[in-house]
Design a protein around this motif. Structure first.
Motif, PDB file in Angstrom:
ATOM      1  N   LYS A 101     -27.761  27.170 -13.349  1.00 35.80           N
ATOM      2  CA  LYS A 101     -28.021  28.454 -12.684  1.00 35.80           C
ATOM      3  C   LYS A 101     -28.006  29.604 -13.680  1.00 35.80           C
ATOM      4  N   ASN A 102     -27.132  29.507 -14.675  1.00 33.36           N
ATOM      5  CA  ASN A 102     -26.877  30.690 -15.498  1.00 33.36           C
ATOM      6  C   ASN A 102     -26.506  30.338 -16.926  1.00 33.36           C
ATOM      7  N   ASP A 103     -27.243  29.472 -17.574  1.00 35.43           N
ATOM      8  CA  ASP A 103     -26.877  29.122 -18.934  1.00 35.43           C
ATOM      9  C   ASP A 103     -28.103  29.112 -19.838  1.00 35.43           C
ATOM     10  N   SER A 104     -28.071  29.991 -20.850  1.00 35.64           N
ATOM     11  CA  SER A 104     -29.247  30.164 -21.710  1.00 35.64           C
ATOM     12  C   SER A 104     -29.477  28.959 -22.625  1.00 35.64           C
ATOM     13  N   ARG A 105     -28.494  28.028 -22.697  1.00 36.17           N
ATOM     14  CA  ARG A 105     -28.677  26.854 -23.577  1.00 36.17           C
ATOM     15  C   ARG A 105     -29.707  25.877 -23.013  1.00 36.17           C
ATOM     16  N   LEU A 106     -30.031  26.020 -21.703  1.00 38.10           N
ATOM     17  CA  LEU A 106     -30.921  25.050 -21.058  1.00 38.10           C
ATOM     18  C   LEU A 106     -32.283  24.949 -21.761  1.00 38.10           C
ATOM     19  N   GLU A 107     -32.880  26.109 -22.068  1.00 40.33           N
ATOM     20  CA  GLU A 107     -34.217  26.070 -22.664  1.00 40.33           C
ATOM     21  C   GLU A 107     -34.199  25.329 -24.005  1.00 40.33           C
ATOM     22  N   GLY A 108     -33.137  25.585 -24.811  1.00 40.46           N
ATOM     23  CA  GLY A 108     -33.015  24.917 -26.123  1.00 40.46           C
ATOM     24  C   GLY A 108     -32.950  23.405 -25.954  1.00 40.46           C
ATOM     25  N   LEU A 109     -32.222  22.952 -24.953  1.00 42.21           N
ATOM     26  CA  LEU A 109     -32.075  21.506 -24.745  1.00 42.21           C
ATOM     27  C   LEU A 109     -33.411  20.892 -24.329  1.00 42.21           C
ATOM     28  N   ILE A 110     -34.150  21.603 -23.488  1.00 40.57           N
ATOM     29  CA  ILE A 110     -35.461  21.078 -23.051  1.00 40.57           C
ATOM     30  C   ILE A 110     -36.424  21.051 -24.236  1.00 40.57           C
ATOM     31  N   LYS A 111     -36.366  22.120 -25.056  1.00 42.68           N
ATOM     32  CA  LYS A 111     -37.252  22.188 -26.231  1.00 42.68           C
ATOM     33  C   LYS A 111     -36.984  21.057 -27.218  1.00 42.68           C
ATOM     34  N   CYS A 112     -35.706  20.675 -27.345  1.00 46.03           N
ATOM     35  CA  CYS A 112     -35.328  19.620 -28.302  1.00 46.03           C
ATOM     36  C   CYS A 112     -35.700  18.235 -27.802  1.00 46.03           C
ATOM     37  N   SER A 113     -36.100  18.119 -26.542  1.00 45.26           N
ATOM     38  CA  SER A 113     -36.302  16.791 -25.948  1.00 45.26           C
ATOM     39  C   SER A 113     -37.782  16.475 -25.812  1.00 45.26           C
ATOM     40  N   ASP A 114     -38.076  15.162 -25.664  1.00 47.35           N
ATOM     41  CA  ASP A 114     -39.456  14.745 -25.398  1.00 47.35           C
ATOM     42  C   ASP A 114     -39.734  14.793 -23.902  1.00 47.35           C
ATOM     43  N   LEU A 115     -38.670  14.572 -23.122  1.00 44.88           N
ATOM     44  CA  LEU A 115     -38.810  14.413 -21.673  1.00 44.88           C
ATOM     45  C   LEU A 115     -37.588  15.037 -20.991  1.00 44.88           C
ATOM     46  N   THR A 116     -37.830  15.693 -19.842  1.00 43.53           N
ATOM     47  CA  THR A 116     -36.701  16.178 -19.029  1.00 43.53           C
ATOM     48  C   THR A 116     -36.702  15.427 -17.711  1.00 43.53           C
ATOM     49  N   VAL A 117     -35.524  14.952 -17.308  1.00 45.10           N
ATOM     50  CA  VAL A 117     -35.369  14.325 -15.991  1.00 45.10           C
ATOM     51  C   VAL A 117     -34.456  15.251 -15.196  1.00 45.10           C
ATOM     52  N   ASN A 118     -34.954  15.810 -14.092  1.00 47.93           N
ATOM     53  CA  ASN A 118     -34.110  16.738 -13.330  1.00 47.93           C
ATOM     54  C   ASN A 118     -33.597  16.112 -12.040  1.00 47.93           C
ATOM     55  N   LEU A 119     -32.282  15.893 -12.028  1.00 48.48           N
ATOM     56  CA  LEU A 119     -31.608  15.293 -10.865  1.00 48.48           C
ATOM     57  C   LEU A 119     -30.703  16.299 -10.154  1.00 48.48           C
ATOM     58  N   ALA A 120     -30.498  17.476 -10.755  1.00 50.48           N
ATOM     59  CA  ALA A 120     -29.484  18.398 -10.225  1.00 50.48           C
ATOM     60  C   ALA A 120     -29.897  18.933  -8.861  1.00 50.48           C
ATOM     61  N   ALA A 121     -28.982  18.856  -7.903  1.00 51.05           N
ATOM     62  CA  ALA A 121     -29.280  19.381  -6.569  1.00 51.05           C
ATOM     63  C   ALA A 121     -28.063  19.264  -5.674  1.00 51.05           C
ATOM     64  N   ILE A 122     -28.024  20.104  -4.637  1.00 51.70           N
ATOM     65  CA  ILE A 122     -27.135  19.847  -3.498  1.00 51.70           C
ATOM     66  C   ILE A 122     -27.938  18.904  -2.617  1.00 51.70           C
ATOM     67  N   CYS A 123     -27.399  17.718  -2.318  1.00 50.91           N
ATOM     68  CA  CYS A 123     -28.220  16.728  -1.604  1.00 50.91           C
ATOM     69  C   CYS A 123     -27.418  15.936  -0.580  1.00 50.91           C
TER      70      CYS A 123
END
Ligand SMILES: NC(=O)c1ccc[n+]([C@@H]2O[C@H](COP(=O)([O-])OP(=O)(O)OC[C@H]3O[C@@H](n4cnc5c(N)ncnc54)[C@H](O)[C@@H]3O)[C@@H](O)[C@H]2O)c1
Ligand SMILES: O=C(O)[C@H]1O[C@H](OP(=O)(O)OP(=O)(O)OC[C@H]2O[C@@H](n3ccc(=O)[nH]c3=O)[C@H](O)[C@@H]2O)[C@H](O)[C@@H](O)[C@@H]1O
Length: 412
Positions: A101-123
């Motif tokens: 929700k509020n962390d600027s490190r997210l973009e850096g982690l996505i940039k460093c990766s080949d693939l992003t898998v997004n599982l985060a959710a209230i479910c």
């Protein structure tokens, strides 16, 4: 900033080490479905500390050479993969405790990766009508930056949606005695032809399905207009060890998890299983380990998975919730060696159990044509077998803790 630079340096170091390891073991290179060698990937897995994430991390660590940047606010379910340093995959998995929700490190982690898998959710359905704002923010607003960063940086995205986007079946609107109710065209759920049918706005249950549908549409549009390489997964009731929590043991006493954990909790405490509105709704359950095979294939076969929406479920494992309760009672008696109680189930209204605004999906059978054609995947495990291994795990993990928690108030 120095914190970010430091973490990017660490990630780059891990990538270098792994590329070297891959070259060294080139003789044992694994190949994809088209016979091409699979190169080691760096995967940013958001929500890696949850039920599905923990199984996916386990699979990637034990059977591949990929590196995982595991992002979550919790890591209890993947602790066994992170420690000790002597584990064979040490250095291939890094935990990043952050809230997307509020962390600027997210973009850096996505940039460093080949693939992003997004599982985060209230479910969890108990949240959809009681915390609709959190549900909508979590499933739509919080997922927006992930899609944006992937699109802007030309990174591939595998996004977890849900079978709930189908909502109710067309057949549920037909009269009870209509012969059309038996026609699969009125109830089988197909990615590219079935409509999404939700209840009215006061039925806040559908806040989750609606938010997931909108993020699917956004991802699809990013693919169409900006060339985002994406895969959307629609899980149909994946169940197995580590799903949710047992209230009062490793989660809040008043919490209401999904049905597997609710019924496990009742069985462990030797109390009747609660059937919401008669337990007439139908579900198809798939074993988590089968379903993870499908995600593994998507990860390693981008040419076959990109641009697709995949149902992932087991059409052969359909039961009513009442039948599930009966089967779980029988299996639990077998694996625990304890007789079942005299009144194994009781009926409760949905209003009493979930509160105002609850509604339900009547029936969920996935059409498997697309995933079968693209990835050759089929589920294998029967409902009985998957319940046997899952309830064995529940009994081993929780029976003693539940016994102690029941004994405690008496001792006091
Ligand atoms: N289990 C199923 O059968 C099923 C069915 C349909 C859809 N899904 C979807 O699959 C995904 C994973 O489901 P699951 O069963 O593993 O659920 P889960 O609750 O066990 O896992 C979700 C994880 O995401 C993390 N998370 C949530 N918000 C976050 C945030 N803001 N920042 C960082 N981490 C955050 C949570 O801490 C949790 O560990 C979800 O998107 C869910 O909607 C699952
Ligand atoms: O797992 C999935 O595929 C999806 O379905 C779930 O939705 P649902 O199947 O309705 O959630 P459960 O909590 O697993 O409930 C299944 C059924 O059992 C019933 N139930 C649940 C708990 C209980 O104690 N008793 C009971 O009768 C519910 O009313 C519902 O009809 C959740 O929405 C998501 O995790 C996910 O998107």
């Amino acid at each position: 900033i120095s914190h970010r630079i430091q973490s990017i340096r660490e990630i780059n170091l891990v990538r270098k080490v792994n590329t070297r390891r891959y070259r060294m073991s080139a003789s044992s290179v694994r190949v994809d479905l088209d016979g091409n060698p699979i190169k080691p990937l760096t995967i940013c897995m958001i929500g890696a500390g949850g039920f599905i994430g923990s199984h996916l991390c386990e699979k990637l660590m034990s059977e591949t050479q990929h590196t995982v940047l595991a992002v979550d606010v919790y890591n209890d379910k993947i602790k066994h993969l992170l420690e000790p340093d002597s584990l064979p995959w040490a250095g291939r998995i890094q935990f990043h405790r952050l809230n997307i929700k509020n962390d600027s490190r997210l973009e850096g982690l996505i940039k460093c990766s080949d693939l992003t898998v997004n599982l985060a959710a209230i479910c969890t359905p108990a949240d959809y009508n009681t915390r609709p704002l959190d549900t909508i923010y979590s499933n739509f607003i919080d997922a927006l930056p992930v899609v944006k960063y992937c699109s802007e940086n030309n990174k591939r995205l595998i996004h977890f949606s849900t079978c709930e986007v189908y909502g109710k079946t067309i057949g549920s609107f037909l009269p009870q005695d209509s012969p059309l109710r038996q026609d699969p065209a009125y109830y089988i759920l197909k990615e590219d032809t079935s409509p999404c049918i939700f209840g009215s706005i006061e039925k806040q249950r559908w806040s989750y399905a609606c938010a997931k549908q909108l993020i699917e549409r956004l991802i699809y549009a990013e693919g169409a207009e900006n060339g985002l390489e994406f895969t959307i997964v629609r899980p149909f009731n994946w169940i197995g060890p580590r799903m949710d929590f047992i209230p009062g043991i490793d989660g809040p006493s008043e919490g209401v998890p999904r049905v597997l954990a609710c019924f496990s909790n009742n069985l462990l405490r030797r109390e009747p299983l609660k059937l919401v509105d008669g337990g007439e709704s139908q579900r198809t359950f798939v074993y988590i380990k089968d379903a993870i095979e499908a995600v593994h294939l998507m990860i390693e076969n981008p040419a076959r998975a990109n641009g697709h929406i995949f149902n992932v479920g087991n059409p052969n494992n359909e039961v009513t919730v009442r039948q599930l309760a009966e089967m779980m009672t029988e299996v639990y008696a077998k694996v625990s060696g304890e007789d079942s109680i005299e009144t194994p189930t009781i009926d409760v209204s949905s209003k009493e159990f979930y509160g105002e605004g609850y509604d339900d999906s009547d029936k969920r059978i996935p059409d498997m044509t697309i995933i079968n054609k693209q990835l050759g995947w089929d589920p294998k495990t029967s409902l009985w077998d998957l319940l046997e291994s899952t309830l064995t795990y529940q009994h081993r993990t929780y029976a003693e803790a539940v016994r102690q928690s029941i004994a405690k108030p008496l001792a006091n």
